[in-house]
Design a protein around this motif. Structure first.
Motif, short mmCIF file in Angstrom:
data_model
loop_
_atom_site.label_atom_id
_atom_site.label_comp_id
_atom_site.label_asym_id
_atom_site.label_seq_id
_atom_site.Cartn_x
_atom_site.Cartn_y
_atom_site.Cartn_z
N PHE A 16 0.82 -1.21 0.00
CA PHE A 16 0.00 0.00 0.00
C PHE A 16 0.86 1.26 0.00
N VAL A 17 1.88 1.28 0.84
CA VAL A 17 2.76 2.45 0.92
C VAL A 17 3.50 2.65 -0.40
N ILE A 18 3.98 1.56 -0.98
CA ILE A 18 4.69 1.66 -2.26
C ILE A 18 3.75 2.16 -3.35
N LEU A 19 2.56 1.59 -3.43
CA LEU A 19 1.60 2.03 -4.45
C LEU A 19 1.17 3.48 -4.25
N LEU A 20 1.01 3.89 -3.01
CA LEU A 20 0.66 5.27 -2.72
C LEU A 20 1.77 6.22 -3.18
N GLY A 21 3.00 5.86 -2.86
CA GLY A 21 4.14 6.69 -3.27
C GLY A 21 4.27 6.78 -4.78
N ILE A 22 4.15 5.64 -5.45
CA ILE A 22 4.24 5.62 -6.91
C ILE A 22 3.05 6.37 -7.51
N GLY A 23 1.86 6.21 -6.92
CA GLY A 23 0.68 6.92 -7.41
C GLY A 23 0.85 8.43 -7.35
N ILE A 24 1.39 8.91 -6.25
CA ILE A 24 1.64 10.35 -6.12
C ILE A 24 2.68 10.79 -7.15
N ALA A 25 3.74 9.98 -7.32
CA ALA A 25 4.76 10.32 -8.31
C ALA A 25 4.17 10.37 -9.72
N LEU A 26 3.28 9.44 -10.03
CA LEU A 26 2.67 9.42 -11.35
C LEU A 26 1.70 10.60 -11.55
N LEU A 27 1.08 11.07 -10.49
CA LEU A 27 0.20 12.24 -10.61
C LEU A 27 1.00 13.52 -10.85
N VAL A 28 2.16 13.61 -10.24
CA VAL A 28 3.00 14.80 -10.35
C VAL A 28 3.88 14.76 -11.60
N MET A 29 4.16 13.55 -12.09
CA MET A 29 5.11 13.36 -13.19
C MET A 29 4.82 14.21 -14.43
N PRO A 30 3.59 14.31 -14.93
CA PRO A 30 3.39 15.09 -16.15
C PRO A 30 3.85 16.55 -16.04
N LYS A 31 3.53 17.19 -14.93
CA LYS A 31 3.96 18.58 -14.74
C LYS A 31 5.48 18.68 -14.66
N VAL A 32 6.09 17.76 -13.95
CA VAL A 32 7.55 17.79 -13.81
C VAL A 32 8.22 17.52 -15.15
N VAL A 33 7.71 16.54 -15.89
CA VAL A 33 8.30 16.21 -17.19
C VAL A 33 8.14 17.38 -18.16
N LEU A 34 7.00 18.04 -18.15
CA LEU A 34 6.83 19.21 -19.02
C LEU A 34 7.77 20.34 -18.62
#
Length: 73
Positions: A16-34
């Motif tokens: 759960f903790v790993i999925l939560l962390g990865i989920g947050i990273a995936l939500l933020v990733m588009p803005k960071v990548v742009l």
């Protein structure tokens, strides 16, 4: 049997903790990548690839750790 329940619960919490962390990273990733893509498109692609691969890497490393820990018990 109580040890098995504890291990199952621990694994579920860790997943759960790993999925939560990865989920947050995936939500933020588009803005960071742009944002990074404004400086270097190659670096942005590398960053996106690294974030996606980290999901699989974390679970692969956890599985290796669990197998190694299971062999010692």
């Amino acid at each position: 049997m109580a040890g098995s329940d504890k291990e199952t619960r621990s694994s579920a919490i860790a997943a759960f903790v790993i999925l939560l962390g990865i989920g947050i990273a995936l939500l933020v990733m588009p803005k960071v990548v742009l944002w990074v893509g404004g400086y270097s498109p190659v670096l942005a692609a590398a960053l996106g690839t690294l974030v996606i691969l980290s999901f699989f890497l974390i679970f692969w490393l956890r599985a290796r750790y669990q197998r190694r820990r299971g062999d010692q018990d």
